[in-house]
Structure formats: structure tokens, C-alpha cells
Design an enzyme around this catalytic site. Structure first.
Site, short mmCIF file in Angstrom:
data_model
loop_
_atom_site.label_atom_id
_atom_site.label_comp_id
_atom_site.label_asym_id
_atom_site.label_seq_id
_atom_site.Cartn_x
_atom_site.Cartn_y
_atom_site.Cartn_z
CG ASP A 54 67.53 42.51 40.66
OD1 ASP A 54 68.69 42.74 40.63
OD2 ASP A 54 66.70 42.63 41.60
CG ASP A 109 73.97 41.91 46.81
OD1 ASP A 109 74.98 42.05 46.55
OD2 ASP A 109 73.39 43.08 47.45
CB SER A 110 72.75 40.64 41.12
OG SER A 110 72.08 41.55 41.29
N GLY A 111 74.22 43.21 43.20
CA GLY A 111 74.83 44.42 42.73
C GLY A 111 73.57 45.22 42.28
CG PHE A 157 68.94 47.03 46.62
CD1 PHE A 157 67.57 47.20 46.59
CD2 PHE A 157 69.27 47.70 47.57
CE1 PHE A 157 66.71 48.19 47.15
CE2 PHE A 157 68.90 48.18 48.55
CZ PHE A 157 67.35 48.45 48.43
CB CYS A 199 69.67 38.92 77.01
SG CYS A 199 68.92 40.02 76.01
CB CYS A 228 71.43 36.94 72.93
SG CYS A 228 71.33 38.50 73.71
CG ASP A 242 68.92 39.98 52.91
OD1 ASP A 242 67.92 39.70 52.04
OD2 ASP A 242 69.65 41.20 52.89
N GLY A 290 62.66 43.89 45.08
CA GLY A 290 61.71 44.86 45.01
C GLY A 290 60.58 45.21 46.12
CB CYS A 309 66.74 37.37 74.85
SG CYS A 309 68.10 36.99 73.58
CG HIS A 353 69.03 41.57 71.92
ND1 HIS A 353 68.48 40.57 72.69
CD2 HIS A 353 67.93 42.53 71.43
CE1 HIS A 353 67.05 40.77 72.62
NE2 HIS A 353 66.88 41.62 72.24
#
Lengths: 368, 368
Positions: free
Chosen positions: A146, A92-94, A96, A308, A305, A265, A215, A303, A334
Site C-alpha cells: 500500500d 506486512d508488505s513493506g 509502511f 510479576c 506474568c 499489532d 494509515g 498480573c 509483562h
């Protein structure tokens, strides 16, 4: 295939199955990206991430700039060798983080002056600086710097959106490593349809390799979030990937894909895991509940994984009650597998033109 | 091969290479056992333990009795399915923990009354109770309930040693699951040669499947520890395994094997890891040192663990500095691999009659 090309493989309603070509392999979408804030998905090794089917991993520019420093990571060849992940990485750009974590001193057209949450030292992030840092980090997908704002105040949202557009121009100009890194623009505008449309139109005019919707998932209602997706997605070009930032509940992944989102994400699966909560298609389980004390069953019998497949709810409860690290690791594995498998299954359902049935059957959406 | 049989495969000086037959496979000795106090080796999955070559894992009776309870674990089929480890497991008796962790209210011939370190509740451990709990836990090797004391006071050591012998008789009588669990006697007697000899002679008279040397590595000098081993080991039968409890430095493993020890366990490798220290053949590394900030090298270029194969000192330093769980996990894997590989290499050197050369070359003993 052209660098940063996005192939739209199938559509079912607005839901899309695609393939995005990055410098570290083809990303099949829809995709959920685990978050490795400090160049590590908390408690999970790269081998375990690969085994649970992760393809894209996110890392945070703000955190890595402050520690160990983007120049340190750049000097070691970038994030891929540093964190032992040879698949696609997104930073990300930083933007947030300075908004949510930093102690902001000043925001103006130039950039954001903030104090580090680690040692209180003062720093300036500008669009150019953010791109330079992200170039040092070397991720495959990088983001425009942003400005965020309170999502339900029209005036501040308008100001932030306009500044975000100006900064996007500057990021585009600062973006020199075009062969290796794909720069995404970020649509802002809070929960206001007019601002979101204006933002999307201005950014698509700049022809980024991909677009993010920022946002959201910052306190607005689900109805506002979903309506905003319905406003923004039709404004974005079909042949570019669409990334909904910071979103990671089961319901939001399904509702996002239904409205045309390709990439997600969120820290939620790993954060919930560290608090002893398991995500399942029939709702969340608090593993600490007394009823799990002697329960031989896995978290989710369906599941696949390693958690599980190998461990009972009773054992996981014991680990969490005893504050053992392994509890967070096994629950993280999980939870991540649950979202990654969901994204893969949605992709297949879209290709087979049965997305709505899949989504309806997945679980009763109101339970998550 | 007879249950609990120990095959002495080779000797080189006093150093022994052996094979101990347990209910969950053959244990090749010398062996170092990682400690899984609460039924988990902190921060390491069973898969990772297998990959780094672990064979025997230790779990603590005191902790598991208090939480989640030996009956809970017994009801779930015992420790093996509970913690997902299908290799040999050893449980201690709780004797050391009530002494070091519990708030002891009373010790008499009957047993030890103590308060839980978790909730202050009062409990009584007797030899019979310890064996019953260990039977519920279901480990392959179980230990006699012993009494520890200040190792350098002859009078209290004599009292504790004599009580340990009486309790060993009672443990022998309480030991009913003889087919599946091998009960080891524990030689006590502090740093006093006469007491150690007396203890060893009395216990070997009871014909246990194996013998431990307890009450060492609790503050006495290295010279006292090594001399005690030289006193005790010749008193123990050749055809039974010898276990030095709670010992886990590189130097002590080498010096212990040299004096006839077959089995070791210690929290040291995982505890050091959680504090950012790496064990190497040339000494310990504090990964937090500034000199590691940009160091691309692994902890140990000769190490074959996944940490050294995949990650730089710079990355490990970043993880530890950032208090990321993965730092403890990756350093634990390295430290455990270092001791387990050392034990395996010593075994091979003994078989090839070159133990002294191997030990001398391993590293300069004074550096650890």
C-alpha cells in the site's frame, strides 16, 4: 473448516469474538500480535512468547528483505522454522516501512524506489515484488503493498488511496500461494470519511480473506482514529477478520474492539519496555522512578506474568538503571502479557455479552 | 550433614568429585558458576539458568555495593529473593574489582580507598566492610577481602600476599553469620611457588570452610597458571572445596579439575556470547562468519541446550548481525550450557574413574 475462514463466534454491540483459520492453527480474536521486526520479538524467546499467551506474531518484510534476505529465509523453510515460531505469523508488505524508514527516491504507479536504511543501496518495491518476498518469508497472513501519505491532506490521501486500490488488484493477481497464505487488503484514506468509504468499498469488491485498516496511529487525534473506525468497519464484510495496523495502547485496543476490530499489532509494549516503562491497567509506570528503589511489590499485583510472579519493582528498577538486558526482557514480557491478556479477556466478555461492563471496569480510559 | 561440609565423593588422580553443603542446597562439584555481576547473568532469566543446569551463581560485591547498594538488597531479604535465584550464590569480596575497575586512591594496611567507576564518588573498602556488605547481600559463599598485584613481580606479590593473609584474619573475625554463610580464604602469591606455598599454609591454618586461588588468569602464561595449581592444591586440605577464581575456558576447566579444582566462575561464556562467539568442544565459532548465512545446522549437533535444539547458525548469525538482544541471550545459554555440562560430565567421569580418557576425548586441548 475452509482455508482462511473466519468464524464469527459472538457479537456484543459491534465487538466481535471470532476464530480465524490459518495454516498454523486457529487464531482466536480479538488478538494482539507482538512485533518481531527482524524475525525476533526483541529480547523475548519463542518459549517465553508461548508462555505469555502469544498466538500471532508479526514480522517486517522491509527489514527481512534487506537482512538476511527473503531468499535466505525461504531457503531455510520460511519464517516459522527460521525464528522457531510454529504459531501463526503475519508479515506486512513493506509499504509502511519504505514510507517511514526508507529514503524514498521515487513513487509512481509502478512502485517505490528507496534506499536501504542499512547501507544506502537502492531497491524497488512493487506490489508483485512485495507479494513474492512475502511468499518467500512464508507467513500465514500477508498484506497488500500500500501507499501511505500524510493523513490530513485530502488530495494526497486520495492519490495514495487510489494507488493502493490499484496495487491491491496487482497483489491479488500476484498471490499464488493461496492455499497457505491469506492475503489481506488495506483500507487507506487518511482521516477522510469519503476516501475511507471509497477505499473499503473497492477493496471488499475484490473479496480478500481479510481486511486491514492502515494509515492510522500516525499522528492523527484519537477522535479522528475512532471516527474512522466507525466509518470503515460497517463497510467491511462481517465474515472476514479486521486488522487495525500498528495500534497497541490499552485504550486503543478497547476502543478498537468496541468498534469491531479483531486483530492488532504494535511495537509499543516492547519499545516502552526497553525504555523502562511498564503498562498496567491503572496507567504507565516509569520503573526508574526513585520511589521504586526499595519497593518489594511487583509491577501489577493482579498480573500473572513471570515478571510479576517473580520480581519486585526494586529489582526491575535496578536492572534498568544498570542497563542490564534482563530489564528489557522482563518488562517486555509483562507489557506483552498485559495486552494479550486484555485481548483474551475482551474475547471472553464478548462471548458472555458483558463487553461494555468489562471495558468500563478495566480501567479509567483517560489514564493511558 | 554439618553446615558448610564438603564431602569428597570420589577421586581420580588429583581430580575430585564432591558435594558442598550450602544454605541453599547441595553443590555438586566440579561446578562452573555463571557470573551475575549486577545480580543478573546478562541476558538470561533465572528460569533459563535452571533449565541449562546452573547450580551456583556468582554476584559482585563491588558493583552491588555501588548500585543499588547492599543495604537496599539486604532490606529486600538479600540476593536470593532480589534476583529470583533460590540456589547457592557466591559473592566475591570486591578486592579484584577495586583493583581492575576502581580508580584506586590509596592502599594501606587499613584497606583500599577508591573512586566509583559510576559517579567518581570516594569509598573505603576494608576487610570488615567487605564482610559486612557480603552479609547484607546474603550469599551462601562469601570471600575474604584480598589484595591483588602484578602477578610477575616477586616483591609486590609478596607484599600483597602478606597483606591478604592479615586481612584474612580480620575477615575471619568479622564473619558473624557463620551459620548461613561460608567464608573462603583466598591464596595469593602471583606466579611464585614460594609465595603461593606460604600463602596456602598460613590460610589453611585459619581453618576456612573453603579455599580459593586468586590472582590467576590475569595475563600470566598457561604454563604458569597450571604450575601454580600444582603447587597450591597439595597444600590445601582434602576436605574443603577449592575454587579457582575467574577461570572459564574449556581447556582451563579440564586442566583445573585435573589438578584438583572444584569450583570455577568466569564472565567469558556470556561475554563471548555478546560478541557473537560460541564455545564448542571443537573450538570457538564466530557466528558472524559469512559461511553461517545459510547454515541450517545448530552451533553444536551434540549440544542439548535450547539454542542448539531450536535454532540454526543462520538464524543466530542474523540476530547477531542485526544487533538483536536475542542473539546474546541464545549464545549465552549455549556457552553456559557447554561449560556446565562439561563440569557435570567431568564429575561423572571422576566417579567412574575415567577422567583422563574423558578429558582426552573431550577435544583436542590446543584448539580452545
Amino acid at each position: 473448516m475452509k482455508k482462511h475462514a473466519f468464524e464469527l463466534i459472538a457479537k456484543d454491540g459491534e465487538a466481535r469474538a471470532g476464530a480465524f483459520h490459518t495454516s498454523h492453527g486457529v487464531l482466536e480474536t480479538p488478538v494482539f500480535a507482538p512485533v518481531g521486526t527482524q524475525a525476533t520479538v526483541k529480547g523475548v524467546t519463542p518459549d517465553q512468547l508461548r508462555d505469555l499467551g502469544a498466538s500471532l506474531v508479526l514480522a517486517n518484510t522491509y527489514h527481512l528483505y534487506l537482512r538476511p534476505g527473503d531468499e535466505v529465509i525461504g531457503g531455510l523453510g520460511g519464517l516459522h522454522p527460521f525464528m522457531g515460531w510454529d504459531g501463526p505469523i503475519l508479515t506486512d508488505s513493506g509499504g509502511f516501512q519504505v514510507w517511514s524508514l526508507g529514503d524514498i527516491n521515487r513513487i509512481d504507479d509502478e512502485g517505490v524506489t528507496f534506499r536501504s536504511h542499512i547501507d544506502g543501496s537502492e531497491h524497488l518495491f512493487t506490489p508483485e515484488r512485495s507479494i513474492c518476498i512475502q511468499q518467500n518469508l512464508g507467513a500465514d497472513i500477508i498484506m497488500c503493498f500500500d501507499e501511505l501519505s500524510d493523513p490530513d491532506d485530502h488530495e494526497t490521501c486520495r492519490t495514495s488511496m487510489k494507488r493502493t486500490t490499484q496495487w491491491a488488484e496487482r497483489c491479488l493477481n500476484a498471490w499464488t500461494n493461496r492455499d497457505k497464505q491469506a492475503l489481506f487488503g488495506i483500507v487507506q484514506g487518511g482521516i477522510f470519511d469519503d476516501l475511507r468509504k471509497e477505499s473499503a468499498e473497492q477493496l471488499t469488491g475484490m473479496d480478500f480473506p481479510g481486511y486491514a485498516i492502515g494509515g492510522l496511529s500516525v499522528g492523527e487525534s484519537k477522535a479522528d482514529m475512532y471516527r474512522t473506525l466507525e466509518i470503515v468497519n460497517p463497510c467491511l464484510p462481517e465474515n472476514k477478520p479486521r486488522y487495525l495496523m500498528g495500534v497497541g495502547t490499552i485504550e486503543d485496543l478497547i476502543q478498537g474492539v468496541k468498534r469491531g476490530i479483531d486483530i492488532f499489532d504494535c511495537v509499543l509494549p516492547t519499545r516502552l519496555a526497553r525504555h523502562g516503562a511498564a503498562m498496567t491497567r491503572t496507567g504507565r509506570i516509569n520503573i526508574k522512578n526513585a520511589e521504586n528503589t526499595t519497593d518489594e511489590a511487583p509491577i501489577d499485583a493482579d498480573c500473572d506474568c513471570i515478571t510479576c510472579q517473580n520480581f519486585s519493582r526494586a529489582y526491575l528498577r535496578h536492572l534498568v538503571q544498570s542497563k542490564e538486558m534482563l530489564g528489557a526482557t522482563l518488562l517486555s514480557i509483562h507489557n506483552l502479557r498485559t495486552l494479550i491478556r486484555l485481548a483474551k479477556e475482551m474475547r471472553q466478555a464478548i462471548i458472555e455479552k458483558r463487553f461494555d461492563t468489562y471495558a468500563r471496569n478495566y480501567y479509567h480510559l483517560s489514564t493511558d
